[in-house]
Design an enzyme around this catalytic site. Structure first.
Site, PDB file in Angstrom:
ATOM      1  N   PHE A  17      21.093   1.462  55.787  1.00 51.43           N
ATOM      2  CA  PHE A  17      22.305   2.149  56.239  1.00 51.43           C
ATOM      3  C   PHE A  17      23.373   2.101  55.153  1.00 51.43           C
ATOM      4  O   PHE A  17      23.511   1.119  54.444  1.00 51.43           O
ATOM      5  CB  PHE A  17      22.839   1.473  57.508  1.00 51.43           C
ATOM      6  CG  PHE A  17      24.135   2.050  57.998  1.00 51.43           C
ATOM      7  CD1 PHE A  17      24.134   3.122  58.869  1.00 51.43           C
ATOM      8  CD2 PHE A  17      25.347   1.523  57.588  1.00 51.43           C
ATOM      9  CE1 PHE A  17      25.324   3.655  59.332  1.00 51.43           C
ATOM     10  CE2 PHE A  17      26.537   2.052  58.033  1.00 51.43           C
ATOM     11  CZ  PHE A  17      26.528   3.123  58.903  1.00 51.43           C
ATOM     12  N   ARG A  64      29.058   2.230  72.377  1.00 52.82           N
ATOM     13  CA  ARG A  64      28.683   2.611  71.011  1.00 52.82           C
ATOM     14  C   ARG A  64      27.387   3.420  71.082  1.00 52.82           C
ATOM     15  O   ARG A  64      26.423   2.994  71.715  1.00 52.82           O
ATOM     16  CB  ARG A  64      28.485   1.367  70.139  1.00 52.82           C
ATOM     17  CG  ARG A  64      29.753   0.596  69.893  1.00 52.82           C
ATOM     18  CD  ARG A  64      29.466  -0.751  69.287  1.00 52.82           C
ATOM     19  NE  ARG A  64      28.742  -0.646  68.037  1.00 52.82           N
ATOM     20  CZ  ARG A  64      29.316  -0.528  66.841  1.00 52.82           C
ATOM     21  NH1 ARG A  64      30.620  -0.480  66.763  1.00 52.82           N
ATOM     22  NH2 ARG A  64      28.598  -0.455  65.752  1.00 52.82           N
ATOM     23  N   ASP A  66      40.716  -3.137  62.854  1.00 48.54           N
ATOM     24  CA  ASP A  66      39.377  -2.617  63.102  1.00 48.54           C
ATOM     25  C   ASP A  66      39.096  -2.767  64.594  1.00 48.54           C
ATOM     26  O   ASP A  66      39.802  -3.473  65.311  1.00 48.54           O
ATOM     27  CB  ASP A  66      38.363  -3.404  62.267  1.00 48.54           C
ATOM     28  CG  ASP A  66      36.938  -2.922  62.480  1.00 48.54           C
ATOM     29  OD1 ASP A  66      36.742  -1.716  62.636  1.00 48.54           O
ATOM     30  OD2 ASP A  66      36.039  -3.774  62.518  1.00 48.54           O
ATOM     31  N   THR A  77      39.635  15.203  59.743  1.00 51.05           N
ATOM     32  CA  THR A  77      41.037  15.612  59.631  1.00 51.05           C
ATOM     33  C   THR A  77      41.831  14.607  58.815  1.00 51.05           C
ATOM     34  O   THR A  77      42.811  14.968  58.158  1.00 51.05           O
ATOM     35  CB  THR A  77      41.645  15.765  61.036  1.00 51.05           C
ATOM     36  OG1 THR A  77      40.786  16.562  61.835  1.00 51.05           O
ATOM     37  CG2 THR A  77      43.008  16.407  60.969  1.00 51.05           C
TER      38      THR A  77
END
Length: 1384
Positions: free
Chosen positions: A762, A830, A431, A993
């Site tokens: 969220f 971010r 990650d 994708t």
């Protein structure tokens, strides 16, 4: 009838379950069976055992478990049978049990019956003792927990009484005080907090120390007094027990058939701790093993290592070898009997006078040989492997280099049986956020209304920031004085809790922490380091933000003047940052105590008038649908200023309360503000927020007296904390939060209290969060949303065909903001988009109806809530965007470089934008400047397949051209230093994708493409996609995989990989709890793999090979003897010596060898990561090394047998006198063989070696002196004593040992001198002085550097081959990208 049957089946499964390594009674598989069976039936109905529910309760309660827990596997009565049942699940134990039974058959008996049982009994006893001790410790813990006391309502005594946890049942009312631990899962019905809030700490579940808010069920928050269980007339219907900690579905049905939905916010989970709430009351819905905590307690995870699978395969080869040897013995015995022309004298007839034919005698001899040669299968190997693994885990956990001083934590080894897999990893899936980065979010840039604000001053502060220096000044700067003592935190509450405090905040369920102190102590709050909280505002933005005040003054004189659109956007932007979150606000000196002046419930009330005033205040506060500033808040400012506030938001006064205030503004007499009273009368202070205008003074005085600058924010994620602190830097301060309202101090506008209608949290599907509030000034419903730009941009209002000026401005804002977002991503920041939506009351009412149905449903509740949220979050207005920096952890680039040198391929799987991921990959050296980056994007599966084929062709062409170029350079310069390095390509792929390439038809070409790439970066990947990628690579490529992450979204990936590693970062402990190993820093991964992984693999592999060698070498002595005794199945050694030889005499040295052997030092392994390749290729333990070891064992057994045979040939010694030199010589050969193979020799090795030899001689001398008739007709009496006085005996032992070990010794000498492997070269380097070592390693690195520079000079720069497919059309973009920019 169905439920009792399910329950009986469930209980039976729990009793006989052997799932998992421990086979814990709380086995996850059993719970899952129970869960699925219950879910297939009806939902759970919970009713109290009170009043008119009594009869129904007695029927329903029989189906539910009580609160008694039992994590033990055994009881006093079932320990022996169940432990034996579990141990005989091992094939090796079953095999030896079969031999024991077979030896009891007279026709095939080889040994005495008791002797054959001895090895099996010893192994079973050792394991049984270990299991019993482990289970007994669990029993003591269970007993202590079950006997803890809690307050339970008694219908007989009509009050709460102390009861043990084990006596709590579903439907009981429980009353808990502050700092008490929740004994069972219960629905919250009452809280002493006036807002119906209960704060809990879930550290025992997920490791998160920040507080969580739980809310009283709707309809019960209006209670003035504590709920009376006798008057409770509702019933609860909820889902059946399950292990999902993040979900709870159900409803409360009142006597009038009205339903109120239940969610996770209403559920208090077993094991959590009550904080900051004096008392709560709840009704138990799940108890005991049906609680979510216990259903998640699956015990240690069990995985089979790659080496263990290899061992099982080789054991099968040994079985085949044993069968072959027994067949030879059977045929040999039959042929030997047939060779006699007459019946030999030793052939005893059967009781009926008949003789056994040779063929049948050979069949019997086959089974006799099985018993005789049983030692070929190493029964002690499995026990030795477990002991060695425990020793290796102990050494890993006590490595000081894996200790992190900041977090006061070391490595956790949660899986005890796969340590050797650490030395064979080929792929790492990592990650990004919190794993490669610090997860300390720092506010860097923002864009509002299309205008970017760079915050240059804040960037300069971060560049010069030294966190180590600031740690000393941390006390007193944030949240009061923050204690840095390593003690557990202590929370202040009004009432002291009982004996349950002994369990609070402990590292285990029975920690020995003291109770809560009366003196409040502070603690370090998560995500609150100065680097995160200290934000320097941008000068330009701060000036614009201050114009809100100037607009207020101007509007008081010119009411027709409109504030600019940008000013409104700025105000809304920072309001969204402050409101759109779940941050808990704490007081300065008591970080876990909410902001309040005084509590109404705690005040001494002295008159009826005060009681009347109190209820009036409560009524106004709770019944008002649109909170407005109170008289106290507005008294400190002029009426004209208040009207100007309303003008800024361009709203119409709708509510009567607002109209009254506006009318008061027109009254000149209303401009005088009341004086500040010096002393407030008792009861006159309502429960208000300190920073929300509770002082009866002017604004300046209020700011001086209120501790706004010292507010503490406890957030569930670092992103939320960073945004709230950024808003606070611009004087948009979040002051307080309750379930019903949020108070924000917005610069000169003063405190604004928003009615909080809904929070849409969220999730990974929506990738956004929203809050629905009623604006205190406009009285309209406003939706504030923040989320990923990839989803927010698609939810904005679409511009109509005939766009007006405002719509055109919105379009321009969107375009400019998108450019800013792309720039932020390239800088590695971010990004988040901030948007809003204003709803009319009619629109809100329509949406609320459908949302209420979703909240009150039980089946498909998550899907309905998701659909409801997506229906609301449409036609948004873009306010701006933020860029937050997440800095790399210390040592990440060096760690990744070392792991890549070790031959490990590293993939980054992240949910961030492509530009952000690529920038971070460059910064951490995952992508290097000379890499050729292929970016794969496609909108269809067919186009994706064509794109990957195109990329593969380009890679092949580039590699071919590179090869030709390299050959030309070598032909010209004829120097190895000019040789071009291997072509390196990297692949970047986005989440959309990724869906296509994971399709079965495209998996092969995708894996072929990734095998040619040095690194792969997957962007916008969901947690499910992460796990699918890991599973695909592991299963299709047959490689060893490792996944590392720090958050809950990494759990699925961690569990799928061969080894899962969790980082104990700032996002809780979900990843740690699901992992096999847990570390605190990414940089620790290098030593864990390169050093401990290498050691664990080589040690265990060599030990396993040695076990096979010594068993084959010793058992072949018996096999060779059969050629000289007519294959009669007899032994030249006493049975006791034969059994103890492998069980005692030669068992301890290999265990010490497997734990302490060290081929290369840790320093050299870290400096030469290339040595790790030996484990990846399984060079130590492979099929060739296995068969070579067996051949060597056969040779040594031949020498050990025939040297004594030819020495004593023709003599008159008895069979035991012949066998004694064989045993002694074999012991020396086997132990000295281990000495040759050992890479290190310490005093422990020497002591164990000498001790084993002495033990053998002491036993042989004692046995020979005392056992006169132990093995009739043969007699071992005084055998060793005679040989000890015979010089021939010593000569035989010396010659045998020398001849047997000579080939092995010569092979090692030649290998070390003529054909040294990289490991041997490193071992030689390890013996050099540190100065010499540095010279050699530096010289090697210089050669590599010159090689790279020599080739890079032939190409101007690296290219990026960007392949994009849109609607099946290929677009090739060749661009030059300077990746060095990523190293900023």
């Amino acid at each position: 009838m169905a439920d009792p049957i399910r329950w009986a089946r469930y209980r039976w499964q729990r009793l006989v379950s052997t799932e998992g390594r421990d086979g814990s009674s709380s086995s996850f598989s059993c719970d899952k069976c129970y869960q699925s069976s219950k879910m297939s039936g009806r939902h759970r109905i919970v009713i109290p055992c009170l009043g008119h529910f009594k009869e129904e309760y007695e029927k329903v309660s029989k189906l539910y478990m009580n609160n008694r827990i039992r994590t033990t596997k055994y009881t006093l009565f079932n320990f022996i049978p169940r432990n034996l049942f579990e141990q005989f699940h091992r094939a090796a134990n079953l095999y030896f049990l079969f031999l024991v039974v077979l030896n009891w058959v007279p026709l095939v008996e080889a040994f005495q019956k008791e002797i054959t049982m001895l090895p099996l009994v010893v192994v079973l006893t050792i394991i049984a003792i270990k299991d019993g001790l482990e289970d007994y410790s669990k029993y003591k813990l269970d007993k202590q927990i079950n006997n803890l006391l809690t307050k339970v309502y008694s219908r007989q005594e009509k009050k709460y009484i102390d009861q043990c946890w084990k006596d709590v049942n579903v439907g009981d009312f429980i009353r808990l005080s502050c700092n008490e631990i929740i004994p069972a899962d219960m629905v919250l019905l009452y809280s002493t907090d006036p807002d119906g809030i209960c704060h809990i700490e879930t550290a025992s579940l997920d490791g998160e120390t920040n507080l969580k808010q739980r809310q009283v069920v709707k309809g019960y928050t209006e209670q003035v007094s504590e709920i009376d269980p006798e008057k409770f007339s509702s019933r609860i219907e909820c889902e059946s027990p399950n292990n999902d900690l993040s979900r709870f579905r159900g409803f409360v049905e009142h006597s009038n058939k009205e339903r109120v939905g239940l969610s996770r916010e209403n559920l208090l989970l077993r094991g959590c701790t009550i904080r900051n709430t004096e008392a709560v009351v709840g009704i138990v819905v799940y108890a005991g093993h049906e609680t979510k905590t216990m259903l998640n307690n699956s015990g240690p995870r069990y995985k089979r290592s790659k080496l263990e699978r290899r061992v099982n395969t080789d054991v099968l080869w040994c079985v085949l070898l044993l069968i072959l040897m027994c067949l030879i013995g059977a045929f040999g015995h039959g042929i030997w009997l047939s060779s006699y022309p007459e019946i030999p004298l030793f052939n005893v007839p059967e009781p009926d006078g008949k003789f056994t034919p040779p063929a049948l005698a050979g069949f019997y001899m086959f089974w006799t040989m099985i018993i005789l040669l049983q030692v070929l299968i190493p029964i002690s190997l499995y026990v030795s492997i477990e002991v060695v693994k425990l020793g290796q885990i102990y050494l890993i956990q006590n490595d000081i280099d894996l200790y992190d001083e900041k977090t006061d934590s070391t490595i956790q080894c949660r899986a005890l049986n796969i340590a050797e897999d650490l030395g064979q990893i080929q792929y790492i899936f990592s990650d990004k956020t919190g794993t490669l980065t610090e997860n300390k979010m720092v506010f860097r840039r923002c864009s509002i209304a299309g205008q970017e604000y760079c915050h240059e001053e804040n960037a300069k502060r971060l560049e010069s920031y030294q966190e180590a220096d600031s740690d000393e000044d941390l006390a007193g700067t944030l949240c009061g004085s923050l204690s840095r003592m390593p003690k557990k935190k202590v929370h202040s509450c009004r009432t002291a809790s009982g004996p349950l405090n002994q369990l609070a905040d402990g590292s285990s369920a029975l920690g020995g922490e003291e109770g809560a102190s009366d003196v409040p102590h502070s603690r370090h709050v998560a995500f609150s380091s100065p680097i995160e909280t200290d934000v320097v505002p941008d000068a330009q933005l701060l000036e614009k933000f201050s114009q809100i005040s100037s607009h207020s003054d101007a509007l008081s004189e010119e009411t027709d003047r409109e504030p600019s659109l940008e000013t409104v956007y700025i105000a809304d932007f920072f309001l969204a940052l402050a409101i759109c979150n779940t941050v808990v606000v704490s007081a300065p000196n008591q970080p876990r105590q909410k902001m309040r002046l005084s509590s109404v419930g705690r005040m001494p009330i002295k008159s009826l008038e005060e009681i009347k005033q109190m209820f009036q205040r409560l009524s106004v506060r709770r019944l008002s649908s649109s909170p407005v500033p109170s008289a106290k808040e507005s008294s400190s400012e002029s009426p004209s200023t208040f009207v100007s506030k309303l003008s800024i938001f361009r709203v119409k006064l709708a509510s009567p309360a607002m109209e009254g205030v506006a009318q008061m503004a027109k009254d000149p007499g209303a401009s005088d503000s009341p004086k500040c009273p010096k002393v407030s009368p008792p009861g006159s202070l309502d429960r208000v927020d300190i920073a929300a205008g509770s002082e009866h003074c002017d604004a300046g005085s209020s700011l001086k007296q209120s501790p706004i600058s010292n507010l503490c924010y406890e957030a569930e994620s670092p992103d939320e904390a960073a945004l709230v602190h950024a808003a606070k830097a611009y004087k948009c301060t979040l002051q307080s939060r309750t379930p019903d309202q949020v108070t924000v101090d917005l610069a000169a506008l003063g405190p604004l209290t928003f009615q909080l209608l809904h929070i849409l949290p969220f999730d990974s599907v929506r990738k956004r969060m929203s809050v629905v509030v009623r604006h205190p000034l406009s009285n309209k419903v406003v939706v504030y949303t923040k989320g990923a730009d990839s989803v927010i941009m698609d939810l904005l209002r679409a511009a109509p065909a005939d766009v007006n000026k405002s719509e055109l401005e919105q379009k321009n804002i969107k375009e400019r903001t998108q450019k800013h977002l792309d720039d932020y991503a390239r800088r590695g920041l971010r990004t988040l988009c901030i948007a809003k939506k204003v709803m009319s009351d009619e629109e809100y009412a329509e949406w609320l109806n459908s949302h209420f149905l979703a909240e009150t449903s039980i089946d498909n509740k998550e899907e309905l809530l998701l659909e409801s949220a997506m229906k609301l979050e449409t036609k948004l207005t873009l306010l701006g965007a933020t860029g937050i920096e997440d800095r790399l952890q210390e040592g990440v680039p060096d760690t990744i470089e070392a792991l890549r040198k070790a031959g490990i391929k590293i993939w980054m799987l992240t949910g961030d934008k492509q530009e952000t991921a690529v920038n971070i990959a460059c910064a951490c050296r995952l992508l290097e400047p000379d890499d050729k980056i292929y970016t794969l994007k496609s909108l269809s599966k067919d186009a994706c397949a064509l794109l990957m084929n195109t990329i593969l062709e380009d890679i092949q062409k580039t590699m071919y051209a590179r090869k030709n170029h390299s050959s030309k350079i070598m032909s010209i310069f004829q120097a190895p230093s000019t040789q071009a390095p291997e072509f390196s390509a990297s692949l970047v792929i986005d989440g959309k994708t990724l869906e296509y390439v994971l399709h079965e038809s495209l998996q092969s070409i995708f894996l072929e493409l990734t095998e040619r790439c040095r690194a792969v970066v997957c962007c916008r990947a969901t947690p499910l996609q992460k796990s699918e990628v890991v599973r695909l690579v592991r299963n299709k490529l047959k490689v060893m995989t490792l996944a590392i992450g720090d958050g809950a979204n990494d759990v699925s990936m961690i569990q799928v990989a061969d080894i899962g590693i969790g980082l104990s970062g700032q996002e809780g402990m979900q990843a740690v709890m699901a992992s096999d190993f847990a570390i605190s820093q990414f940089k620790h991964l290098s030593k864990l793999l390169l050093v401990h992984g290498h050691w664990c693999y080589t040690r265990l592999a060599n030990m396993v090979l040695y076990f096979f060698y010594k068993n084959v070498a010793y058992v072949n002595l018996l096999f060779w003897y059969q050629f000289f005794c007519g294959f009669s199945g007899t032994s030249m050694t006493d049975y006791w010596v034969l059994i103890f030889f492998n069980l005692l005499f030669t068992s301890v040295p290999p265990i010490i060898y497997g734990i302490l052997d060290k081929d290369i030092s840790a320093r050299i392994l870290m400096q030469l990561p290339e040595l790790y390749v030996t484990g990846q290729k399984s060079e130590v333990y492979s099929p060739p090394t296995f068969w070579i070891t067996l051949l060597d064992a056969f040779y040594q057994s031949l020498v050990c047998f025939f040297v004594p045979y030819f020495t004593y040939r023709g003599s008159d010694i008895d069979v035991f006198s012949f066998g004694n030199p064989l045993n002694t010589a074999a012991l020396f050969v086997i132990l000295l063989h281990l000495l040759i193979e050992s890479k290190t020799l310490t005093w422990i090795h020497v002591t164990i070696m000498i001790g084993s030899i002495l033990f053998y001689f002491v036993f042989a001398l004692t046995f020979g002196a005392t056992c006169k008739t132990c093995n009739p007709p043969s007699n071992p009496y005084w055998t060793m004593e005679k040989h000890m006085t015979d010089p021939v005996f010593y000569l035989v032992c010396i010659i045998t040992t020398s001849v047997a070990l000579l080939p092995r010794y010569l092979f090692r000498v030649l290998q070390w001198t003529l054909f040294p492997s990289p490991v041997l070269k490193a071992k030689h380097l390890d013996r050099q002085t540190p100065k010499k070592q540095r010279e050699v390693i530096t010289k090697k690195d210089d050669r590599v550097g010159k090689c790279r520079m020599g080739f890079q000079s032939t190409s101007a720069c690296s290219r990026c081959f960007n392949v994009a497919g849109k609607a099946g059309v290929l677009t090739f973009i060749l661009e030059t990208r300077e990746l060095s920019r990523g190293f900023s």
